[in-house]
Design a protein around this motif. Structure first.
Motif, PDB file in Angstrom:
ATOM      1  N   LEU A 160       0.866  -1.189   0.000  1.00 12.59           N
ATOM      2  CA  LEU A 160       0.000   0.000   0.000  1.00 12.59           C
ATOM      3  C   LEU A 160       0.896   1.231   0.000  1.00 12.59           C
ATOM      4  CD1 LEU A 160      -2.916   1.091   0.168  1.00 12.59           C
ATOM      5  CD2 LEU A 160      -2.689   1.049   2.657  1.00 12.59           C
ATOM      6  N   LEU A 161       1.004   1.871  -1.148  1.00 10.84           N
ATOM      7  CA  LEU A 161       1.934   2.986  -1.314  1.00 10.84           C
ATOM      8  C   LEU A 161       1.402   4.291  -0.763  1.00 10.84           C
ATOM      9  CD1 LEU A 161       3.204   2.212  -4.938  1.00 10.84           C
ATOM     10  CD2 LEU A 161       4.125   1.427  -2.746  1.00 10.84           C
ATOM     11  N   ASN A 162       0.110   4.445  -0.664  1.00 15.94           N
ATOM     12  CA  ASN A 162      -0.484   5.667  -0.124  1.00 15.94           C
ATOM     13  C   ASN A 162      -0.898   5.443   1.324  1.00 15.94           C
ATOM     14  OD1 ASN A 162      -0.300   7.020  -2.657  1.00 15.94           O
ATOM     15  ND2 ASN A 162      -2.135   5.951  -3.345  1.00 15.94           N
ATOM     16  N   ASP A 163      -1.045   6.553   2.043  1.00 15.24           N
ATOM     17  CA  ASP A 163      -1.440   6.470   3.454  1.00 15.24           C
ATOM     18  C   ASP A 163      -2.955   6.481   3.621  1.00 15.24           C
ATOM     19  OD1 ASP A 163      -1.712   9.046   2.563  1.00 15.24           O
ATOM     20  OD2 ASP A 163      -1.157   9.970   4.474  1.00 15.24           O
ATOM     21  N   TYR A 164      -3.670   6.045   2.606  1.00 14.88           N
ATOM     22  CA  TYR A 164      -5.131   6.005   2.657  1.00 14.88           C
ATOM     23  C   TYR A 164      -5.635   4.891   1.754  1.00 14.88           C
ATOM     24  CZ  TYR A 164      -4.487   8.650  -1.661  1.00 14.88           C
ATOM     25  OH  TYR A 164      -4.078   9.063  -2.909  1.00 14.88           O
ATOM     26  N   VAL A 165      -6.910   4.580   1.896  1.00 16.50           N
ATOM     27  CA  VAL A 165      -7.596   3.596   1.056  1.00 16.50           C
ATOM     28  C   VAL A 165      -8.773   4.295   0.389  1.00 16.50           C
ATOM     29  CG1 VAL A 165      -8.836   1.404   0.998  1.00 16.50           C
ATOM     30  CG2 VAL A 165      -6.914   1.695   2.566  1.00 16.50           C
ATOM     31  N   ARG A 166      -8.857   4.175  -0.941  1.00 22.48           N
ATOM     32  CA  ARG A 166      -9.923   4.824  -1.691  1.00 22.48           C
ATOM     33  C   ARG A 166     -11.122   3.895  -1.804  1.00 22.48           C
ATOM     34  NH1 ARG A 166      -9.241   6.041  -6.934  1.00 22.48           N
ATOM     35  NH2 ARG A 166     -10.316   8.036  -6.897  1.00 22.48           N
ATOM     36  N   VAL A 167     -12.309   4.474  -1.581  1.00 16.18           N
ATOM     37  CA  VAL A 167     -13.557   3.730  -1.649  1.00 16.18           C
ATOM     38  C   VAL A 167     -14.584   4.606  -2.356  1.00 16.18           C
ATOM     39  CG1 VAL A 167     -15.332   2.506  -0.362  1.00 16.18           C
ATOM     40  CG2 VAL A 167     -13.003   2.566   0.518  1.00 16.18           C
ATOM     41  N   LEU A 168     -15.313   4.020  -3.290  1.00 19.32           N
ATOM     42  CA  LEU A 168     -16.399   4.723  -3.975  1.00 19.32           C
ATOM     43  C   LEU A 168     -17.703   4.422  -3.248  1.00 19.32           C
ATOM     44  CD1 LEU A 168     -17.419   6.415  -6.380  1.00 19.32           C
ATOM     45  CD2 LEU A 168     -17.675   4.274  -7.657  1.00 19.32           C
ATOM     46  N   VAL A 169     -18.353   5.461  -2.753  1.00 24.56           N
ATOM     47  CA  VAL A 169     -19.598   5.304  -1.994  1.00 24.56           C
ATOM     48  C   VAL A 169     -20.667   6.193  -2.615  1.00 24.56           C
ATOM     49  CG1 VAL A 169     -18.417   4.721   0.152  1.00 24.56           C
ATOM     50  CG2 VAL A 169     -18.951   7.109  -0.357  1.00 24.56           C
ATOM     51  N   VAL A 170     -21.916   5.798  -2.407  1.00 23.05           N
ATOM     52  CA  VAL A 170     -23.074   6.599  -2.817  1.00 23.05           C
ATOM     53  C   VAL A 170     -23.593   7.298  -1.558  1.00 23.05           C
ATOM     54  CG1 VAL A 170     -25.371   6.575  -3.832  1.00 23.05           C
ATOM     55  CG2 VAL A 170     -23.613   5.012  -4.688  1.00 23.05           C
TER      56      VAL A 170
END
Length: 507
Positions: A160-170
């Motif tokens: 995991l290269l970034n310090d966050y996790v991306r999530v697509l939410v409605v």
């Protein structure tokens, strides 16, 4: 006359007004045009200009003349596209903003659902997830507290290269967009996860909603004014249910399915959607007591199993599809904006400027008494009060060359002129004061080339051509056995003699 008019007005009602009938004809219907269109609404109409938005958004999308916008109401609009690819491109980009406020946009449907234009798909970033619980189920559970999870970009087998996790939410646009979510871990320890929203610019920094600014927030005004009506509106906003994973579904739903419970009471849609609850009520509607007890036991067992599985709970009770797991992160990411720090910075700048102004006012007499020779200032007087101090300084330091300011060596002041009050003059003495306009112009670099006059160039070209014709005529009159002139170019290329043929005389 007036009495008759009053009787007529009293006898009028809405039933007397005949309804306008629209024929069933394709010329009256715009369904064909709406099949390739997007409907939307302004989230904050008070801060967004409808006409300017309709002209600007096609340029931002780079569709230009292939899309046209129409204002339907004060806050609702429609964009009609010529190409299906342009329409899909706009929807795939995600959340759009104009004038720093959001736009809720969805594809046109003939019969819109109740929550039409009330939701938006937004990419969020989850920061500071606990290292011991960095799993897909934890990410899904945390993101589900924000909105309906559609896509998760995470692969536990890759770095995991970034310090966050991306999530697509409605997201429900009527709900607050909170910047932090609290997690209660096993053992009672509480951790906080920071949530950042991509492509979302401004929002109310008091109630965290996208529909108004902080000065117009009803919650903020209720706290300031202490009014009863505004306080009631405040409690109504705070009573809205947020999305979360429910671990006690049997305790919440089973009492509502009892035969003695009156109809009309349904759980919130964040727990179970109305159509699913209606099917559960029909299943429990049984006149046989033994059969009903068996069905109650099965229903309770099913609800307890759903309480342990968040994904099954969302798919069975809320009819939401399971999230899609993406192992390869998308290279295209939206920007994250933070306008909350701008207001804090402005307040600190005002405080610093006020403190600096007060400090400058308090230290102004000291500056009047100690004027440096490179900065000569007149504070509302025709003479300089620091002459005596400067002469004393020159006496104490004879090795230093200190210029005593007088009325004669002020920069920009000639002899015999009177200095007006309230004027300040900046300079360093004779080096700057003795400069003239000529010396200033001498610093300018002169051009290395100059354009010749076009007429002179034409004259020189005509002279050169005439010289060439005269030289050719002279060469033609020479004898063939004589050595003729050889041009410089030909002599370089060819060694030896060059024979010029004598032109024949006309008969």
């Amino acid at each position: 006359m007036d009495n008759n008019l009053a009787k007529v007005l009293q006898g009028m009602s809405l039933e007397d007004d005949k309804s306008i009938i629209i024929p069933e004809d394709d010329d009256y219907c715009a369904i064909k045009r709406g099949s390739q269109s997007i409907l939307g609404r302004l989230l904050n109409p008070e801060c967004q200009n409808m006409g300017r938005m309709l002209r600007t958004m096609p340029k931002i999308w780079k569709v230009y003349n292939r899309a046209r916008g129409m204002a339907l109401t004060r806050e609702r609009f429609q964009f009609v596209f010529d190409l299906e690819t342009d329409l899909q491109m706009v929807l795939d980009q995600g959340f759009w903003t104009f004038d720093d406020w959001g736009l809720a946009m969805e594809r046109w449907v003939e019969n819109p659902p109740p929550n039409y234009l009330q939701t938006a798909a937004i990419w969020i970033r989850l920061h500071y997830l606990p290292a011991n619980y960095l799993t897909l189920k934890t990410i899904d559970t945390v993101a589900d507290g924000v909105g309906h999870v559609k896509v998760i970009e995470f692969d536990p087998d890759k770095p995991l290269l970034n310090d966050y996790v991306r999530v697509l939410v409605v997201l429900d646009l009527n709900q607050p967009l909170r910047d932090k979510k609290s997690l209660t871990l096993p053992g009672g320890r509480v951790e906080y996860v920071e949530v950042r929203y991509e492509r979302v610019r401004k929002k109310c920094f008091h109630c965290m909603r996208l529909s108004h600014e902080k000065p117009r927030c009803p919650v903020f005004q209720g706290e300031r004014n202490k009014g009863k009506g505004l306080m009631g509106h405040k409690s109504q906003l705070q009573a809205q249910v947020t999305r979360q994973h429910h671990t006690d579904l049997a305790e919440k739903i089973m009492p509502l399915l009892a035969p003695s419970f009156p109809p009309g009471f349904e759980p919130h849609s964040s727990v179970i959607v109305p159509e699913v609850f209606e099917q559960m009520r029909l299943y429990m509607n049984c006149s046989d007591p033994d059969e009903r007890s068996i069905r109650e036991a099965k229903m309770k067992k099913t609800l307890n199993e759903l309480s342990q599985d968040p994904v099954a709970q969302r798919s069975c009770l809320r009819l939401e599809a399971a999230p899609k797991i993406v192992t390869v992160p998308s290279p295209v990411k939206g920007r994250v904006f933070d306008f909350s720090k701008v207001q804090e910075k402005q307040s600190t700048d005002v405080a610093e400027s006020s403190s600096r102004s007060s400090a400058n006012q308090s230290s102004r007499p000291e500056r009047d008494r100690a004027i440096t020779p490179s900065r000569r200032i007149l504070f509302g007087e025709t003479d300089i009060t620091a002459d005596k101090d400067m002469r004393n300084a020159s006496d104490r330091h004879p090795q230093q060359n200190i210029t005593v300011p007088t009325a004669n060596n002020l920069v920009g002041v000639r002899e015999g002129t009177q200095v007006e009050a309230g004027v300040f003059v900046i300079g360093s003495g004779d080096n700057i004061g003795d400069r003239s306009n000529k010396s200033r112009n001498s610093y300018r670099s002169r051009s290395t080339w100059s354009r010749k006059n076009q007429n002179n160039r034409n004259k020189s070209a005509s002279r050169h051509e005439s010289d060439i014709h005269e030289r050719e005529d002279g060469n033609g009159k020479r004898k063939a056995d004589e050595d003729g002139e050889v041009s410089s170019k030909m002599s370089r290329k060819h060694s030896g003699l060059m024979v010029h043929q004598k032109p024949s005389n006309p008969q």
